[in-house]
Write a protein that holds these residues in place. Sequence first.
Motif, PDB file in Angstrom:
ATOM      1  N   SER A 150      -0.502  13.281   6.137  1.00  0.00           N
ATOM      2  CA  SER A 150       0.571  12.902   5.454  1.00  0.00           C
ATOM      3  C   SER A 150       2.062  13.291   5.486  1.00  0.00           C
ATOM      4  N   ASP A 151       2.876  13.168   4.994  1.00  0.00           N
ATOM      5  CA  ASP A 151       4.368  13.933   4.735  1.00  0.00           C
ATOM      6  C   ASP A 151       4.112  14.236   3.285  1.00  0.00           C
ATOM      7  N   PRO A 152       3.931  15.510   3.123  1.00  0.00           N
ATOM      8  CA  PRO A 152       3.500  15.900   1.581  1.00  0.00           C
ATOM      9  C   PRO A 152       4.664  15.988   0.784  1.00  0.00           C
ATOM     10  N   SER A 166      -0.847   9.879   3.812  1.00  0.00           N
ATOM     11  CA  SER A 166      -0.084   8.954   4.020  1.00  0.00           C
ATOM     12  C   SER A 166       1.531   9.151   3.321  1.00  0.00           C
ATOM     13  N   CYS A 167       2.377   8.382   3.092  1.00  0.00           N
ATOM     14  CA  CYS A 167       3.894   8.597   2.902  1.00  0.00           C
ATOM     15  C   CYS A 167       4.373   7.295   2.641  1.00  0.00           C
ATOM     16  N   PRO A 168       5.437   7.215   2.038  1.00  0.00           N
ATOM     17  CA  PRO A 168       6.042   6.001   1.550  1.00  0.00           C
ATOM     18  C   PRO A 168       6.867   5.291   2.729  1.00  0.00           C
ATOM     19  N   SER A 169       7.300   6.298   3.341  1.00  0.00           N
ATOM     20  CA  SER A 169       8.322   5.906   4.751  1.00  0.00           C
ATOM     21  C   SER A 169       7.701   4.545   5.595  1.00  0.00           C
ATOM     22  N   MET A 170       8.574   4.001   6.483  1.00  0.00           N
ATOM     23  CA  MET A 170       8.110   3.059   7.397  1.00  0.00           C
ATOM     24  C   MET A 170       8.564   3.430   8.760  1.00  0.00           C
ATOM     25  N   CYS A 171       8.425   4.647   9.214  1.00  0.00           N
ATOM     26  CA  CYS A 171       8.563   4.895  10.616  1.00  0.00           C
ATOM     27  C   CYS A 171       7.778   3.964  11.541  1.00  0.00           C
ATOM     28  N   GLU A 172       8.467   3.301  12.317  1.00  0.00           N
ATOM     29  CA  GLU A 172       7.771   2.221  13.376  1.00  0.00           C
ATOM     30  C   GLU A 172       6.742   2.987  14.362  1.00  0.00           C
ATOM     31  N   TYR A 173       7.014   4.283  14.685  1.00  0.00           N
ATOM     32  CA  TYR A 173       6.100   4.850  15.607  1.00  0.00           C
ATOM     33  C   TYR A 173       5.042   5.897  14.594  1.00  0.00           C
ATOM     34  N   CYS A 174       4.999   5.540  13.287  1.00  0.00           N
ATOM     35  CA  CYS A 174       4.130   6.601  12.576  1.00  0.00           C
ATOM     36  C   CYS A 174       2.885   6.571  13.068  1.00  0.00           C
ATOM     37  N   TYR A 175       2.185   7.999  13.576  1.00  0.00           N
ATOM     38  CA  TYR A 175       1.025   8.284  13.971  1.00  0.00           C
ATOM     39  C   TYR A 175       0.044   7.965  12.933  1.00  0.00           C
ATOM     40  N   LEU A 176       0.262   7.886  11.637  1.00  0.00           N
ATOM     41  CA  LEU A 176      -0.496   7.718  10.589  1.00  0.00           C
ATOM     42  C   LEU A 176      -1.058   6.212  10.264  1.00  0.00           C
ATOM     43  N   ALA A 177      -0.154   5.199  10.962  1.00  0.00           N
ATOM     44  CA  ALA A 177      -0.690   3.781  10.973  1.00  0.00           C
ATOM     45  C   ALA A 177      -1.889   3.612  11.773  1.00  0.00           C
ATOM     46  N   THR A 237       7.606  17.786   7.632  1.00  0.00           N
ATOM     47  CA  THR A 237       8.128  16.786   6.846  1.00  0.00           C
ATOM     48  C   THR A 237       9.427  16.068   7.374  1.00  0.00           C
ATOM     49  N   LYS A 238       9.367  14.707   7.191  1.00  0.00           N
ATOM     50  CA  LYS A 238      10.752  14.169   7.508  1.00  0.00           C
ATOM     51  C   LYS A 238      11.759  13.923   6.380  1.00  0.00           C
ATOM     52  N   HIS A 239      11.420  14.512   5.346  1.00  0.00           N
ATOM     53  CA  HIS A 239      12.121  14.495   3.878  1.00  0.00           C
ATOM     54  C   HIS A 239      12.838  15.160   3.644  1.00  0.00           C
ATOM     55  N   ASP A 240      13.834  15.233   2.586  1.00  0.00           N
ATOM     56  CA  ASP A 240      14.724  16.264   2.218  1.00  0.00           C
ATOM     57  C   ASP A 240      14.777  16.889   0.740  1.00  0.00           C
ATOM     58  N   ALA A 251       0.732  -1.132  -0.054  1.00  0.00           N
ATOM     59  CA  ALA A 251      -0.142   0.207  -0.061  1.00  0.00           C
ATOM     60  C   ALA A 251       0.855   1.391   0.128  1.00  0.00           C
ATOM     61  N   LYS A 252       2.053   1.446   0.695  1.00  0.00           N
ATOM     62  CA  LYS A 252       2.765   2.238   0.803  1.00  0.00           C
ATOM     63  C   LYS A 252       3.575   2.470  -0.520  1.00  0.00           C
ATOM     64  N   ARG A 253       3.497   1.642  -1.425  1.00  0.00           N
ATOM     65  CA  ARG A 253       3.904   1.911  -2.789  1.00  0.00           C
ATOM     66  C   ARG A 253       3.092   2.065  -3.888  1.00  0.00           C
ATOM     67  N   GLY A 267      13.401   4.034   5.909  1.00  0.00           N
ATOM     68  CA  GLY A 267      13.110   4.779   4.242  1.00  0.00           C
ATOM     69  C   GLY A 267      12.880   6.341   4.586  1.00  0.00           C
ATOM     70  N   THR A 268      13.689   6.865   5.595  1.00  0.00           N
ATOM     71  CA  THR A 268      13.623   8.421   5.447  1.00  0.00           C
ATOM     72  C   THR A 268      15.371   8.822   5.587  1.00  0.00           C
ATOM     73  N   PRO A 269      15.123  10.031   5.120  1.00  0.00           N
ATOM     74  CA  PRO A 269      16.715  10.720   5.120  1.00  0.00           C
ATOM     75  C   PRO A 269      17.281  10.573   6.454  1.00  0.00           C
TER      76      PRO A 269
HETATM   77  S1  SF4 Z   1       8.095  10.159   7.510  1.00  0.00           S
HETATM   78 FE1  SF4 Z   1       6.273  10.663   8.955  1.00  0.00          FE
HETATM   79  S2  SF4 Z   1       4.384  10.090   7.734  1.00  0.00           S
HETATM   80 FE2  SF4 Z   1       6.227   8.899   6.905  1.00  0.00          FE
HETATM   81  S3  SF4 Z   1       6.083   7.224   7.866  1.00  0.00           S
HETATM   82 FE3  SF4 Z   1       7.423   8.614   9.127  1.00  0.00          FE
HETATM   83  S4  SF4 Z   1       6.184   9.379  10.550  1.00  0.00           S
HETATM   84 FE4  SF4 Z   1       4.740   8.478   9.038  1.00  0.00          FE
END
Ligand code: SF4
Length: 342
Positions: free
Chosen positions: A143-145, A90-101, A174-177, A60-62, A209-211
Amino acid sequence: MISQFVPKRVIFEQQALEYPLGKELYERFQAMKIPIQFTGSHNRVTGIPGKTHQESFGEAKRTLVVGIRKSKEFLGCKPSAHYQLPLTTSCPSMCEYCYLATTLGKKPYLRVYVNIDEILCQADRYIQERAPEITAFEGAATSDPIPTEYLTGLLFKTIEFFGNQPLGRFRFVTKHDKVDSLLTAVHNGHTRFRFSVNAATIIEKYEHGTPTMAERVIAAGKVARGGYPLGFIIAPIFYYDNWEQDYHRLLIALDEQLPQEARKDLTFELISHRFTKRAKSNILDLFPETTLPLDEDERKYKYGQFGYGKYIYQEQAMNDMKNYMEPAIGKFFPQAKVEYFV
Ligand code: SF4
């Protein structure tokens, strides 16, 4: 360095093709040879493969769904903003504590809404309703936009829309770069660009899967030089042997990257690690080998607003974290505002 997000499959709502962005995306994904399917509604997406919950979550994350935001009303977003601005989920990353889960439940696939002009029109109506007060919108409530931005340009357009709104303000996190495309947007200081950061060791362990910390901090430096009001969410903060050293390194890295002019209007939000029973069960389901500290007996139970109590750190640990983090930030960034520690 993580590579750009490329969906494995894209699912369109038929109606999305009636909008210029929907059409453009369709042609682009065709050229990229990404399998395209159709669905009646972005809320009813079926056929994402996977034999186990973990597999289907990963698939789903892909998966990217291109749809229309039909509901005219925006949800509230207290206390950080007046409204959520619905652009992506949503967002393609896989943070273990993601609140979106927890919040996205059975719909962890990514969605982008192509009727951006209608969405911004509605934002404009809300702004007019509250005039002469300022109205603030949050663009990352679900999401992480950033990962889909290079495909859609939704944030760029939104930032420029708010650049033209004397009484409208926008914020996202965002957690992205991959921020380069946003550096030239005419924001007029009306968008606060926030980064969610953490100690490098925590990012490596839990934010799959995050920077890296260094990559995010470099991106924050670019955004600061682009003149955006900047903010950092340091979350979740963990309490373990020598935790102070790891968080101190994060502040040193920020200090090295942030230009002087960015430090006058800088915010920090500090959130200690916490979990609900539901979040814990989701995490154990998706990451059975997790090393996250999730033992209820070591925590204090805090009753929540909607009946969802949280397990937070014990009082002593909370005090230690607050008493270390706030002065440390003050030392590196004396003009910054620590908005809260929870
Ligand atoms: S980057 Fe943010 S939105 Fe994406 S999986 Fe991690 S915590 Fe969730």
